[in-house]
Design a protein around this motif. Sequence first.
Motif, short mmCIF file in Angstrom:
data_model
loop_
_atom_site.label_atom_id
_atom_site.label_comp_id
_atom_site.label_asym_id
_atom_site.label_seq_id
_atom_site.Cartn_x
_atom_site.Cartn_y
_atom_site.Cartn_z
N GLU A 1 -9.16 1.61 4.96
CA GLU A 1 -8.32 2.63 5.61
C GLU A 1 -7.62 3.49 4.57
O GLU A 1 -7.20 3.00 3.51
N LEU A 2 -7.48 4.78 4.88
CA LEU A 2 -6.73 5.70 4.03
C LEU A 2 -5.42 6.06 4.73
O LEU A 2 -5.39 6.28 5.95
N ILE A 3 -4.34 6.11 3.95
CA ILE A 3 -3.02 6.39 4.53
C ILE A 3 -2.36 7.56 3.81
O ILE A 3 -2.72 7.90 2.67
N LEU A 4 -1.40 8.17 4.48
CA LEU A 4 -0.66 9.29 3.90
C LEU A 4 0.35 8.81 2.86
O LEU A 4 0.97 7.75 3.04
N GLY A 5 0.52 9.63 1.83
CA GLY A 5 1.49 9.29 0.79
C GLY A 5 2.88 9.83 1.07
O GLY A 5 3.85 9.41 0.44
N LYS A 6 2.98 10.80 2.01
CA LYS A 6 4.29 11.40 2.32
C LYS A 6 4.36 11.72 3.82
O LYS A 6 3.34 11.80 4.50
N ASN A 7 5.59 11.91 4.29
CA ASN A 7 5.78 12.37 5.67
C ASN A 7 5.25 13.79 5.81
O ASN A 7 5.38 14.63 4.91
N VAL A 8 4.64 14.07 6.96
CA VAL A 8 4.11 15.41 7.22
C VAL A 8 4.52 15.81 8.63
O VAL A 8 4.32 15.06 9.59
N LYS A 9 5.11 16.98 8.75
CA LYS A 9 5.48 17.48 10.07
C LYS A 9 4.90 18.88 10.26
O LYS A 9 4.35 19.48 9.33
N GLU A 10 5.03 19.40 11.46
CA GLU A 10 4.49 20.73 11.74
C GLU A 10 5.34 21.79 11.05
O GLU A 10 6.57 21.69 10.97
N PHE B 1 -16.18 -15.43 -3.63
CA PHE B 1 -15.20 -16.23 -2.88
C PHE B 1 -14.07 -15.36 -2.36
O PHE B 1 -13.64 -15.51 -1.21
N GLU B 2 -13.58 -14.45 -3.17
CA GLU B 2 -12.36 -13.72 -2.84
C GLU B 2 -12.51 -12.88 -1.58
O GLU B 2 -11.68 -12.96 -0.67
N ASP B 3 -13.54 -12.06 -1.48
CA ASP B 3 -13.65 -11.16 -0.33
C ASP B 3 -14.80 -11.51 0.60
O ASP B 3 -15.00 -10.85 1.63
N GLY B 4 -15.58 -12.54 0.26
CA GLY B 4 -16.64 -12.99 1.15
C GLY B 4 -17.91 -12.17 1.09
O GLY B 4 -18.82 -12.39 1.91
N ARG B 5 -18.00 -11.24 0.15
CA ARG B 5 -19.22 -10.42 0.09
C ARG B 5 -20.38 -11.23 -0.48
O ARG B 5 -20.24 -11.92 -1.49
N ILE B 6 -21.51 -11.15 0.19
CA ILE B 6 -22.73 -11.82 -0.26
C ILE B 6 -23.52 -10.85 -1.12
O ILE B 6 -23.89 -9.76 -0.67
N VAL B 7 -23.78 -11.24 -2.37
CA VAL B 7 -24.44 -10.31 -3.29
C VAL B 7 -25.92 -10.59 -3.48
O VAL B 7 -26.70 -9.70 -3.82
N LEU C 1 -10.45 0.45 -6.16
CA LEU C 1 -9.42 1.32 -5.60
C LEU C 1 -8.06 0.71 -5.84
O LEU C 1 -7.89 -0.51 -5.76
N SER C 2 -7.09 1.58 -6.12
CA SER C 2 -5.69 1.15 -6.25
C SER C 2 -4.86 1.87 -5.20
O SER C 2 -5.00 3.09 -5.01
N LYS C 3 -4.02 1.11 -4.52
CA LYS C 3 -3.20 1.72 -3.46
C LYS C 3 -2.15 2.68 -4.03
O LYS C 3 -1.50 3.41 -3.28
N ASN C 4 -2.00 2.70 -5.36
CA ASN C 4 -1.05 3.61 -6.00
C ASN C 4 -1.70 4.88 -6.54
O ASN C 4 -1.02 5.75 -7.07
N LYS D 1 -5.25 1.89 1.64
CA LYS D 1 -4.20 1.05 2.19
C LYS D 1 -3.97 -0.19 1.34
O LYS D 1 -2.89 -0.79 1.38
N GLU D 2 -4.98 -0.61 0.57
CA GLU D 2 -4.89 -1.83 -0.22
C GLU D 2 -5.66 -1.69 -1.52
O GLU D 2 -6.52 -0.81 -1.66
N ASN D 3 -5.31 -2.52 -2.48
CA ASN D 3 -6.10 -2.60 -3.71
C ASN D 3 -7.43 -3.27 -3.40
O ASN D 3 -7.48 -4.27 -2.68
N ILE D 4 -8.51 -2.74 -3.93
CA ILE D 4 -9.84 -3.30 -3.69
C ILE D 4 -10.51 -3.67 -5.00
O ILE D 4 -10.67 -2.83 -5.89
N ARG D 5 -10.85 -4.96 -5.10
CA ARG D 5 -11.62 -5.46 -6.24
C ARG D 5 -12.98 -5.89 -5.73
O ARG D 5 -13.08 -6.64 -4.76
N LEU D 6 -14.03 -5.42 -6.37
CA LEU D 6 -15.38 -5.74 -5.91
C LEU D 6 -16.26 -6.17 -7.06
O LEU D 6 -16.09 -5.72 -8.21
N LEU D 7 -17.23 -7.03 -6.73
CA LEU D 7 -18.27 -7.34 -7.70
C LEU D 7 -19.21 -6.16 -7.80
O LEU D 7 -19.66 -5.62 -6.79
N GLU D 8 -19.51 -5.77 -9.01
CA GLU D 8 -20.42 -4.65 -9.24
C GLU D 8 -21.57 -5.14 -10.10
O GLU D 8 -21.38 -5.77 -11.14
#
Length: 402
Positions: free
Chosen positions: A368-377, A42-48, A293-296, A317-324
């Motif tokens: 999606e994967l995101i950066l944990g810190k600012n990055v410049k040249e 129900f939570e994520d709509g995955r058909i198992v 996955l944990s976003k932290n 980008k988000e916490n992911i809970r899946l049926l395994e």
Amino acid sequence: MKNIFKRQLFLVLILVLFTNSIAFAGKIGIEDGVSAYLLGDFEDGRIVEEYNIDTPLAIASITKLMTYTIVMDEIRNGNISMDDIITIDKEVEEVNGSTFELKEGEKFSVETLLESTLIVSANDSCVALAKHISGDVPSFVNKMNQKAEEIGLEHTRYLNPNGLPEKNGQNTMTVRDIFKLSRYIIKEYPEILEITKKDKIDIEDGIRDEEFVNENTNPLLKEMNGVDGLKTGFTGEAGYCLVFTTKVKGQAKSEDFRLIGIVMGTKSEESRKNISKYLLEYGISNYKKREVLSKNIPVDIIHIPNANRLEVEVFPKENIRLLEKNNDNILQKIVIDNDIQLPLKKGDTIGKTILYSENSEKVLKEVELILGKNVKEANFITKTFRNLKGFFKYIGINFFKI
């Protein structure tokens, strides 16, 4: 010659075993007793677990899930209320099949009629509600089909609000669409479960005679603890059908989750009950939910050329809970974007991770994967020292640490 024959026989046996493993992949042993089935999260709509879920099928009284949805939408929009009183007319009284035995001149609240559609599968109550909302049945059915399109039910067609056969056919949906609708209802109107978990409809004494059957049509309510929905159906073409749901308690390190199951086209009430029970028990026994996955917590450390930081952590980008599934593992493949332009801010998307089953290699989710810190040249001095470091390392000297 003898060795060549043995080798050929061995290859044939391998081919047979491989072919059989494909032929029976994904089957759980109930396919011969149904026209289709599905088990999903129900939570994520995955058909198992699934079988024949994209073929449009007659749905009988499963129709009433959409009828409920339209009524609740009208209440939410302030067009009607649960306390509205509906006077039953002759057209409603003449509706056949499974009914609330409504009689012309009787008066019932929207709330009572709505409960009767879900608990005793009352065809007549559906017509009464449809006329109260839209004035006539065809106009209400238009609302049903419009709603189906709105929520993405791609292979759904309604002819009436209760699922009874019509001269030009029956209401049809794919099992995938039934699953989408069930998830939508529980998300938007979770109070439906307070109705569908009741073992009978509460009506005042004297309104119906002692022979009136007011018990919930869902056979799993008395068979398995925790089942709290959702809807039965039957016509000659549809067979015996059931949409059911239950909250599953997590064990040890696993988390709680809700399963939705659908069984279509069984040959009898008894087989509907037994097959549905088997499918639900299979899901409870073979699946657990955990945080994948944990976003932290970073999933990788990447190197970005010419950046001011040599190594940068990337996070989901988000916490992911899946049926395994038992005896399976969820693996991930990390894909970082090729064309990375500096500067980048904390939280910018840098790529994705693909979660997949180790056993079936089926993709379960992309995140999606995101950066944990600012990055410049990097500035000129940093680049210069890095180049020097690379040069001296190349010739065997390593005393720069930049």
